[in-house]
Design an enzyme around this catalytic site. Structure first.
Site, PDB file in Angstrom:
ATOM      1  N   ASP A  11      40.834  45.000  51.257  1.00 19.68           N
ATOM      2  CA  ASP A  11      39.734  45.969  51.242  1.00 19.68           C
ATOM      3  C   ASP A  11      38.793  45.791  52.423  1.00 19.68           C
ATOM      4  O   ASP A  11      38.888  44.807  53.170  1.00 19.68           O
ATOM      5  CB  ASP A  11      38.969  45.888  49.911  1.00 19.68           C
ATOM      6  CG  ASP A  11      38.586  44.459  49.517  1.00 19.68           C
ATOM      7  OD1 ASP A  11      38.749  43.535  50.330  1.00 19.68           O
ATOM      8  OD2 ASP A  11      38.124  44.281  48.376  1.00 19.68           O
TER       9      ASP A  11
ATOM     10  N   ASN B 265      32.879  42.022  37.010  1.00 20.43           N
ATOM     11  CA  ASN B 265      33.217  43.112  36.079  1.00 20.43           C
ATOM     12  C   ASN B 265      34.731  43.340  36.001  1.00 20.43           C
ATOM     13  O   ASN B 265      35.176  44.338  35.456  1.00 20.43           O
ATOM     14  CB  ASN B 265      32.508  44.407  36.510  1.00 20.43           C
ATOM     15  CG  ASN B 265      32.908  44.863  37.904  1.00 20.43           C
ATOM     16  OD1 ASN B 265      33.800  44.283  38.528  1.00 20.43           O
ATOM     17  ND2 ASN B 265      32.258  45.894  38.410  1.00 20.43           N
TER      18      ASN B 265
ATOM     19  N   HIS C   8      36.806  43.605  38.655  1.00 18.57           N
ATOM     20  CA  HIS C   8      37.456  44.333  39.754  1.00 18.57           C
ATOM     21  C   HIS C   8      38.390  43.426  40.537  1.00 18.57           C
ATOM     22  O   HIS C   8      38.174  42.227  40.657  1.00 18.57           O
ATOM     23  CB  HIS C   8      36.458  45.065  40.659  1.00 18.57           C
ATOM     24  CG  HIS C   8      35.604  44.236  41.553  1.00 18.57           C
ATOM     25  ND1 HIS C   8      34.236  44.411  41.656  1.00 18.57           N
ATOM     26  CD2 HIS C   8      35.903  43.259  42.442  1.00 18.57           C
ATOM     27  CE1 HIS C   8      33.756  43.573  42.551  1.00 18.57           C
ATOM     28  NE2 HIS C   8      34.736  42.862  43.035  1.00 18.57           N
TER      29      HIS C   8
ATOM     30  N   GLU D  23      37.085  49.155  40.887  1.00 19.29           N
ATOM     31  CA  GLU D  23      36.063  48.969  39.871  1.00 19.29           C
ATOM     32  C   GLU D  23      36.589  49.429  38.505  1.00 19.29           C
ATOM     33  O   GLU D  23      37.590  50.157  38.427  1.00 19.29           O
ATOM     34  CB  GLU D  23      34.816  49.775  40.250  1.00 19.29           C
ATOM     35  CG  GLU D  23      34.183  49.360  41.587  1.00 19.29           C
ATOM     36  CD  GLU D  23      33.327  48.094  41.508  1.00 19.29           C
ATOM     37  OE1 GLU D  23      33.585  47.223  40.642  1.00 19.29           O
ATOM     38  OE2 GLU D  23      32.403  47.965  42.332  1.00 19.29           O
TER      39      GLU D  23
END
Ligand code: GLP
Length: 237
Positions: A66, A132, A134, A139
């Site tokens: 990413d 969370n 990811h 996400e």
């Protein structure tokens, strides 16, 4: 899925050994790179092994997960800069064969998937995990069928990552990330988690249902995943 729980130092050494074994068997392997604080111990170990002559990256290639939209590789918070400074500049890899998605030219993100496929596919994908759940910047709620795409970062992710920027306003609002499907196409996957902040999400990822609300839970469906965790990240299992 193989789950290994040990000290942060030992998991870095064990994960590094997987790279040694892979590159011995397949010197031109394609590596999937990740950023964040979690892989730093592994990268330091790979640098050490490379300098000691125990591993060579000279025929290897890499595709990173990413990048922040809007940051070019000279920005010290870009993931290209991170990879160069923490790994690529210190090992014998040919830099022209290291790829990070462009945060500047984002016109056709899924072209990255075609490049990966044309190169033969990722042999070993490294992952960290967000608080969370990811993976990359996928996400919660990202479809499992997603290819490389642009995402809007959640407030919790921007908040978690603001420690690296002067203020939260400077944290990019968007990123380009390999999709969940892109990640799942790797032949082998390593996910690493270190520290107590990751304990709740590691429990959800490993012992909860497979759900798009916890992107990393998809790894339960992959045939060759090794999860390396330190004792603190594993304390709720
Ligand atoms: C970022 C990256 C992820 C990484 C996560 C966790 O948001 N896009 O790839 O896994 O942060 O980072 P850390 O290892 O610093 O906890």
């Amino acid at each position: 899925m193989k789950v290994i729980i040990d000290s942060a130092e030992n998991i870095a050494a064990m994960a590094a050994q997987q790279y040694v074994n892979l590159l011995k068997r397949k010197p031109n392997a394609i590596l999937g790179g990740a950023t964040g604080s979690t892989p730093l111990g592994l990268y330091a170990e790979l640098v050490r092994l490379n300098k000691a002559g125990e591993i060579s990256f000279k025929d290897a290639s890499s595709f990173n997960l990413d990048e922040y939209v809007g940051l070019d590789g000279s920005h010290d918070q870009s993931y290209r800069y991170f990879m160069d400074h923490n790994l690529f500049d210190h090992i014998d890899i040919d830099k022209s064969r290291t790829r990070v998605p462009s945060g500047i030219d984002t016109s056709d993100p899924a072209a990255y998937d075609k490049e990966i496929a044309a190169a033969g596919g990722v042999d070993l994908q490294l992952l960290g995990i967000g608080n969370n759940g990811h993976i990359g910047f996928n996400e919660p709620g990202t479809p499992f069928g997603s290819l490389t795409h642009i995402v809007e970062l959640t407030e919790s992710t921007r908040e978690a990552n603001k420690r690296f920027f002067a203020s939260i306003d400077e944290v990019p609002t968007h990123a380009v990330t390999m999709g969940v499907k892109t990640v799942m196409q790797a032949r082998s996957i390593i996910l690493m988690a270190i520290g107590p902040a990751k304990a709740p999400i590691m429990k959800a990822m490993l012992q909860g249902p497979v759900t798009e609300n916890v992107p990393a839970s998809v790894l339960q469906l992959h045939p060759d995943v090794t999860v390396y965790m330190d004792y603190e990240a594993a304390k709720l299992l």
